[in-house]
Design a protein around this motif. Structure first.
Motif, PDB file in Angstrom:
ATOM      1  N   MET A  42       0.864  -1.183   0.000  1.00  0.00           N
ATOM      2  CA  MET A  42       0.000   0.000   0.000  1.00  0.00           C
ATOM      3  C   MET A  42       0.897   1.228   0.000  1.00  0.00           C
ATOM      4  O   MET A  42       1.975   1.225   0.584  1.00  0.00           O
ATOM      5  CB  MET A  42      -0.921   0.014   1.222  1.00  0.00           C
ATOM      6  CG  MET A  42      -1.807  -1.218   1.347  1.00  0.00           C
ATOM      7  SD  MET A  42      -3.069  -1.062   2.646  1.00  0.00           S
ATOM      8  CE  MET A  42      -2.062  -0.814   4.105  1.00  0.00           C
ATOM      9  N   ARG A  43       0.428   2.293  -0.659  1.00  0.00           N
ATOM     10  CA  ARG A  43       1.245   3.495  -0.774  1.00  0.00           C
ATOM     11  C   ARG A  43       0.438   4.744  -0.428  1.00  0.00           C
ATOM     12  O   ARG A  43      -0.790   4.762  -0.521  1.00  0.00           O
ATOM     13  CB  ARG A  43       1.776   3.635  -2.211  1.00  0.00           C
ATOM     14  CG  ARG A  43       2.639   2.481  -2.707  1.00  0.00           C
ATOM     15  CD  ARG A  43       3.923   2.338  -1.903  1.00  0.00           C
ATOM     16  NE  ARG A  43       4.755   3.519  -1.973  1.00  0.00           N
ATOM     17  CZ  ARG A  43       5.807   3.669  -2.791  1.00  0.00           C
ATOM     18  NH1 ARG A  43       6.158   2.682  -3.609  1.00  0.00           N
ATOM     19  NH2 ARG A  43       6.517   4.773  -2.776  1.00  0.00           N
ATOM     20  N   GLY A  44       1.146   5.803  -0.001  1.00  0.00           N
ATOM     21  CA  GLY A  44       0.547   7.128   0.096  1.00  0.00           C
ATOM     22  C   GLY A  44       0.191   7.664   1.464  1.00  0.00           C
ATOM     23  O   GLY A  44      -0.050   8.851   1.613  1.00  0.00           O
ATOM     24  N   GLY A  45       0.088   6.820   2.487  1.00  0.00           N
ATOM     25  CA  GLY A  45      -0.321   7.332   3.786  1.00  0.00           C
ATOM     26  C   GLY A  45      -1.805   7.644   3.844  1.00  0.00           C
ATOM     27  O   GLY A  45      -2.550   7.413   2.887  1.00  0.00           O
ATOM     28  N   SER A  46      -2.250   8.226   4.978  1.00  0.00           N
ATOM     29  CA  SER A  46      -3.682   8.477   5.134  1.00  0.00           C
ATOM     30  C   SER A  46      -3.925   9.663   6.058  1.00  0.00           C
ATOM     31  O   SER A  46      -2.992  10.288   6.560  1.00  0.00           O
ATOM     32  CB  SER A  46      -4.390   7.247   5.710  1.00  0.00           C
ATOM     33  OG  SER A  46      -4.253   7.181   7.119  1.00  0.00           O
ATOM     34  N   TYR A  47      -5.201   9.933   6.305  1.00  0.00           N
ATOM     35  CA  TYR A  47      -5.586  11.045   7.177  1.00  0.00           C
ATOM     36  C   TYR A  47      -5.162  10.826   8.629  1.00  0.00           C
ATOM     37  O   TYR A  47      -5.285  11.736   9.456  1.00  0.00           O
ATOM     38  CB  TYR A  47      -7.092  11.293   7.106  1.00  0.00           C
ATOM     39  CG  TYR A  47      -7.974  10.122   7.507  1.00  0.00           C
ATOM     40  CD1 TYR A  47      -8.300   9.880   8.837  1.00  0.00           C
ATOM     41  CD2 TYR A  47      -8.514   9.268   6.545  1.00  0.00           C
ATOM     42  CE1 TYR A  47      -9.107   8.816   9.205  1.00  0.00           C
ATOM     43  CE2 TYR A  47      -9.326   8.203   6.893  1.00  0.00           C
ATOM     44  CZ  TYR A  47      -9.622   7.976   8.225  1.00  0.00           C
ATOM     45  OH  TYR A  47     -10.429   6.918   8.572  1.00  0.00           O
ATOM     46  N   LEU A  48      -4.669   9.645   8.959  1.00  0.00           N
ATOM     47  CA  LEU A  48      -4.211   9.356  10.314  1.00  0.00           C
ATOM     48  C   LEU A  48      -2.710   9.530  10.490  1.00  0.00           C
ATOM     49  O   LEU A  48      -2.196   9.386  11.607  1.00  0.00           O
ATOM     50  CB  LEU A  48      -4.606   7.935  10.714  1.00  0.00           C
ATOM     51  CG  LEU A  48      -6.113   7.673  10.811  1.00  0.00           C
ATOM     52  CD1 LEU A  48      -6.363   6.210  11.166  1.00  0.00           C
ATOM     53  CD2 LEU A  48      -6.749   8.587  11.839  1.00  0.00           C
ATOM     54  N   CYS A  49      -1.979   9.814   9.431  1.00  0.00           N
ATOM     55  CA  CYS A  49      -0.519   9.940   9.535  1.00  0.00           C
ATOM     56  C   CYS A  49      -0.129  11.240  10.231  1.00  0.00           C
ATOM     57  O   CYS A  49      -0.703  12.294   9.964  1.00  0.00           O
ATOM     58  CB  CYS A  49       0.117   9.896   8.150  1.00  0.00           C
ATOM     59  SG  CYS A  49       0.203   8.242   7.436  1.00  0.00           S
ATOM     60  N   HIS A  50       0.877  11.142  11.097  1.00  0.00           N
ATOM     61  CA  HIS A  50       1.398  12.309  11.816  1.00  0.00           C
ATOM     62  C   HIS A  50       2.882  12.088  12.045  1.00  0.00           C
ATOM     63  O   HIS A  50       3.332  10.972  12.310  1.00  0.00           O
ATOM     64  CB  HIS A  50       0.666  12.483  13.150  1.00  0.00           C
ATOM     65  CG  HIS A  50       1.030  13.743  13.873  1.00  0.00           C
ATOM     66  ND1 HIS A  50       2.079  13.813  14.767  1.00  0.00           N
ATOM     67  CD2 HIS A  50       0.489  14.980  13.830  1.00  0.00           C
ATOM     68  CE1 HIS A  50       2.165  15.038  15.250  1.00  0.00           C
ATOM     69  NE2 HIS A  50       1.208  15.770  14.703  1.00  0.00           N
ATOM     70  N   ASP A  51       3.661  13.153  11.948  1.00  0.00           N
ATOM     71  CA  ASP A  51       5.106  13.042  12.037  1.00  0.00           C
ATOM     72  C   ASP A  51       5.582  12.507  13.374  1.00  0.00           C
ATOM     73  O   ASP A  51       6.675  11.958  13.486  1.00  0.00           O
ATOM     74  CB  ASP A  51       5.756  14.406  11.761  1.00  0.00           C
ATOM     75  CG  ASP A  51       7.259  14.299  11.585  1.00  0.00           C
ATOM     76  OD1 ASP A  51       7.690  13.493  10.737  1.00  0.00           O
ATOM     77  OD2 ASP A  51       7.996  14.992  12.297  1.00  0.00           O
ATOM     78  N   SER A  52       4.757  12.619  14.415  1.00  0.00           N
ATOM     79  CA  SER A  52       5.188  12.187  15.740  1.00  0.00           C
ATOM     80  C   SER A  52       5.314  10.671  15.851  1.00  0.00           C
ATOM     81  O   SER A  52       5.989  10.169  16.749  1.00  0.00           O
ATOM     82  CB  SER A  52       4.198  12.682  16.803  1.00  0.00           C
ATOM     83  OG  SER A  52       2.927  12.066  16.622  1.00  0.00           O
TER      84      SER A  52
END
Length: 303
Positions: free
Chosen positions: A264-274
Motif C-alpha cells: 500500500m502506498r501514500g499514507g492516510s488522514y491518520l498519519c502524523h510526524d510524531s
C-alpha cells in the motif's frame, strides 16, 4: 511479516476463515452502470526515475531504500482514488460483495465512533485506536448507523485488495505497480519528499489530508478535513494526480517482500510526524489481501 505501521489498520486475524471470492459479473450496459473506460485517467509517457529513499526520514524495516534507478513504460493512471460513487456503480453492475461484508466487520478509527461505541469494542494489540466494528462496510464507513450520503466524492474505504482488484477487472484496468505509482506520485520531481516539493506546507498552505494535533486524541483538522476528504481535494501534482499522499492508503498490484501481504502506498488522514511520517511519496507499507479499514482505498492503472 508486515511492517510496523500504527497508522494502518491491523491485519485481519488469521484465525478468521477467508471468505470465498465472488465471480465478477459481465459489465452492465445500463445507464450509469457501464465501466468507465479511460475516463478520468492520465496518460504518462514513462521513463527512468530515482525510486525510493534512504535518508533520515525513511522508516526502518519498510524497505524504502536504497535509492535506485527504475524504468517504467507508458501507462494510464487514475487522476484520483476511486470514489464512493464510482464503486457504487461497480457494485450495481456486478453485485460484488466486499470482503468486509462477507466477514461482517471492518476496522474503524476509534476517534470517528461515539465514545460509548468505541469503549465497548475490542482493540487490536498494539494499535488501540482501531476497533473492529460489526457492520462497517464501504456503504457504512462508521458502522450500520452511518452512510456515504454526502460523501459520494470521497474515496471508497473498507475495501480489501481483493475488492480493489475486482473493481479494476470490471473497469478494464488493473492496480498500479509500485514503480508506476511512485513515478506518477512524484509528478516529475526528482527525489522530492512530497508530490509538490520538500516543504510540507508551502507558504503556510496545507497540500494534503493528514493528522494535525496530538494523535490519537486531538485532530485539529487544520488541513480542512477530519477523516476522509473528497478525492479531488487540494491541488494536483504536476502530472495532474490528486491526493497521492494523505487521505487514504492505496492498494498496489505488487506483493510485499515476503509475498503474503500486498503493498500500500501514500499514507492516510491518520498519519502524523510524531509516530508515522508515511505521507511521503517514497513511503510504503502492506497488509493482507483480505484486510480492510476506514483509511484504505485505491486507484487504478492501465496499459
Amino acid at each position: 511479516m508486515r511492517p510496523e505501521s500504527p497508522c494502518c489498520a491491523a491485519a485481519r486475524p488469521a484465525a478468521v476463515p477467508a471468505a470465498p471470492p465472488v465471480p465478477i459479473a459481465p459489465p452492465s450496459r445500463a445507464p450509469g452502470g457501464a465501466p468507465p473506460g479511460r475516463k478520468g485517467m492520465i496518460r504518462l509517457p514513462g521513463g527512468t526515475f530515482r525510486m525510493g529513499n534512504d535518508d533520515e526520514t525513511a522508516n526502518p524495516g519498510d524497505g524504502e531504500g536504497p535509492v535506485r534507478s527504475v524504468t517504467v513504460g507508458p501507462f494510464h493512471i487514475d487522476a484520483h482514488a476511486v470514489s464512493n460513487a464510482r464503486f457504487a456503480a461497480f457494485v450495481k453492475a456486478t453485485g460484488h460483495v466486499t470482503d468486509a461484508e462477507k466477514f461482517g466487520w471492518s476496522y474503524v478509527f476509534a476517534g470517528l465512533l461515539p465514545p460509548g461505541t468505541a469503549r465497548a469494542l475490542p482493540a487490536p494489540a498494539g494499535t488501540p485506536w482501531w476497533r473492529g466494528v460489526p457492520g462497517a462496510t464501504w456503504r457504512s464507513p462508521e458502522g450500520p448507523d452511518s452512510t456515504v450520503r454526502g460523501r459520494e466524492r470521497h474515496p471508497v474505504v473498507h475495501v480489501s485488495w481483493h475488492d480493489a482488484a475486482a473493481y479494476a477487472a470490471w473497469a478494464g484496468r488493473r492496480l498500479p505497480t509500485e514503480a508506476e505509482w511512485e513515478y506518477a506520485a512524484r509528478g516529475g520531481l526528482d527525489q522530492a519528499r512530497y508530490p509538490w516539493g520538500d516543504e510540507l506546507t508551502p507558504r503556510g498552505h496545507w497540500r494534503c489530508n493528514i493528522w494535525q494535533g496530538e494523535f490519537p486524541h486531538v485532530d485539529t483538522a487544520e488541513d480542512g478535513h477530519a477523516g476522509t476528504a473528497p478525492v479531488d481535494a487540494y491541488r494536483p501534482n504536476a502530472y495532474g494526480l490528486y491526493n497521492t499522499v494523505g487521505n487514504v492508503w492505496e492498494w498496489g498490484g505488487d506483493w510485499w517482500t515476503e509475498g503474503e501481504t500486498r503493498v500500500m502506498r501514500g499514507g492516510s488522514y491518520l498519519c502524523h510526524d510524531s509516530y508515522c511520517n508515511r505521507y511521503r511519496v517514497s513511503a510504503r507499507t502492506a497488509n493482507t489481501p483480505d484486510s480492510s479499514s476506514g483509511n484504505t482505498g485505491f486507484r487504478c492503472a492501465a496499459d
